[in-house]
Design an enzyme around this catalytic site. Sequence first.
Site, PDB file in Angstrom:
ATOM      1  N   ASP A 206       0.819  -1.217   0.000  1.00  0.00           N
ATOM      2  CA  ASP A 206       0.000   0.000   0.000  1.00  0.00           C
ATOM      3  C   ASP A 206       0.851   1.264   0.000  1.00  0.00           C
ATOM      4  OD1 ASP A 206      -2.551   1.203   0.048  1.00  0.00           O
ATOM      5  OD2 ASP A 206      -2.419   1.519   2.208  1.00  0.00           O
ATOM      6  N   SER A 230      -6.727   5.733  -0.402  1.00  0.00           N
ATOM      7  CA  SER A 230      -7.140   4.440  -0.943  1.00  0.00           C
ATOM      8  C   SER A 230      -8.633   4.253  -0.751  1.00  0.00           C
ATOM      9  CB  SER A 230      -6.413   3.297  -0.223  1.00  0.00           C
ATOM     10  OG  SER A 230      -5.042   3.341  -0.460  1.00  0.00           O
ATOM     11  N   GLN A 280      -5.597  -1.712  -6.856  1.00  0.00           N
ATOM     12  CA  GLN A 280      -6.089  -0.709  -5.905  1.00  0.00           C
ATOM     13  C   GLN A 280      -6.682   0.463  -6.669  1.00  0.00           C
ATOM     14  OE1 GLN A 280      -3.398   2.073  -3.497  1.00  0.00           O
ATOM     15  NE2 GLN A 280      -4.056   0.617  -1.938  1.00  0.00           N
TER      16      GLN A 280
END
Length: 307
Positions: A206, A230, A280
């Site tokens: 991430d 995100s 993502q």
Amino acid sequence: MTNPAERLVDLLDLEQIEVNIFRGASPQESLQRVFGGQVAGQALVAAGRTVESDRPVHSLHSYFLRPGSPGVPIVYQVERVRDGRSFTTRRVTAVQQGKTIFNLTASFHHPEEGSIEHQLPPHHVPHPDTLPKVADEIREHLGALPEALERMARRQPFDIRYVNRLRWTPEELKGADPRSAVWMRAVGPLGDDPLVHTCALTYASDMTLLDAVRIPVEPLWGMRGFDMASLDHAMWFHRPFRADEWFLYDQESPIAHGGRGLARGRIYDLEGRLLVSVVQEGLFRPYPAQQPRPEQPGRPSDPAPKN
């Protein structure tokens, strides 16, 4: 003082407070919201603690629902959805101050022999030992790291090395493809528990994935023009690995539109074996002209701000 790798292991060592309920620490940091990779990694630890060790995780799908508050513990509630002969499914809800901030569904699979074997090879890239650490590259450009970045570098649990030199000027950004690749590994040993390595890599996945969305628009380090967050995060784990050994994170953004940017990543080891696939979507909103912008990049995938 423990090193950043040891602190990461401690961060992933959840306290079990009841059957199917775990509590994770949330360090008090200068970030406005809890780093999304931390929440995803801790949630996967909670799920994995309720599954037999001979069934490693093979996929996870998650959503960031609210921003988490640094310094406030997070409670992870695990639902044992299914225990089958080959697959196990767990659903995890992360709660902070009485509100759900994140949820995750993870599937675990008992290893078996496959009848089909293939993978896309990685692009040819330089060996990580020939590339500068990202902090050194920023120092070279700026002369010295700003104090905020210096603090971040000292507590960073992963060594990050960009395959391509960072771009700093509008001329360098012009015409750049929405792609990025980094070598990464934990800055110290993470022990021998496979679940810790899986969750540590989930944390790392991430950190840079949304870089590919930003590359055609602005420098990756320095003053940001966008508030980024995100929205969701999905991973598929293909092979065993160690997160304290070098892995290549090859990232691309097929589209950015309507305030959202999609990024895909493939993670390879030094031998070119595909270990993990990642997808993502992030939210990108320009800062108003009158709003002060952060002097440090922050992490591009913190939990989503309120709409």
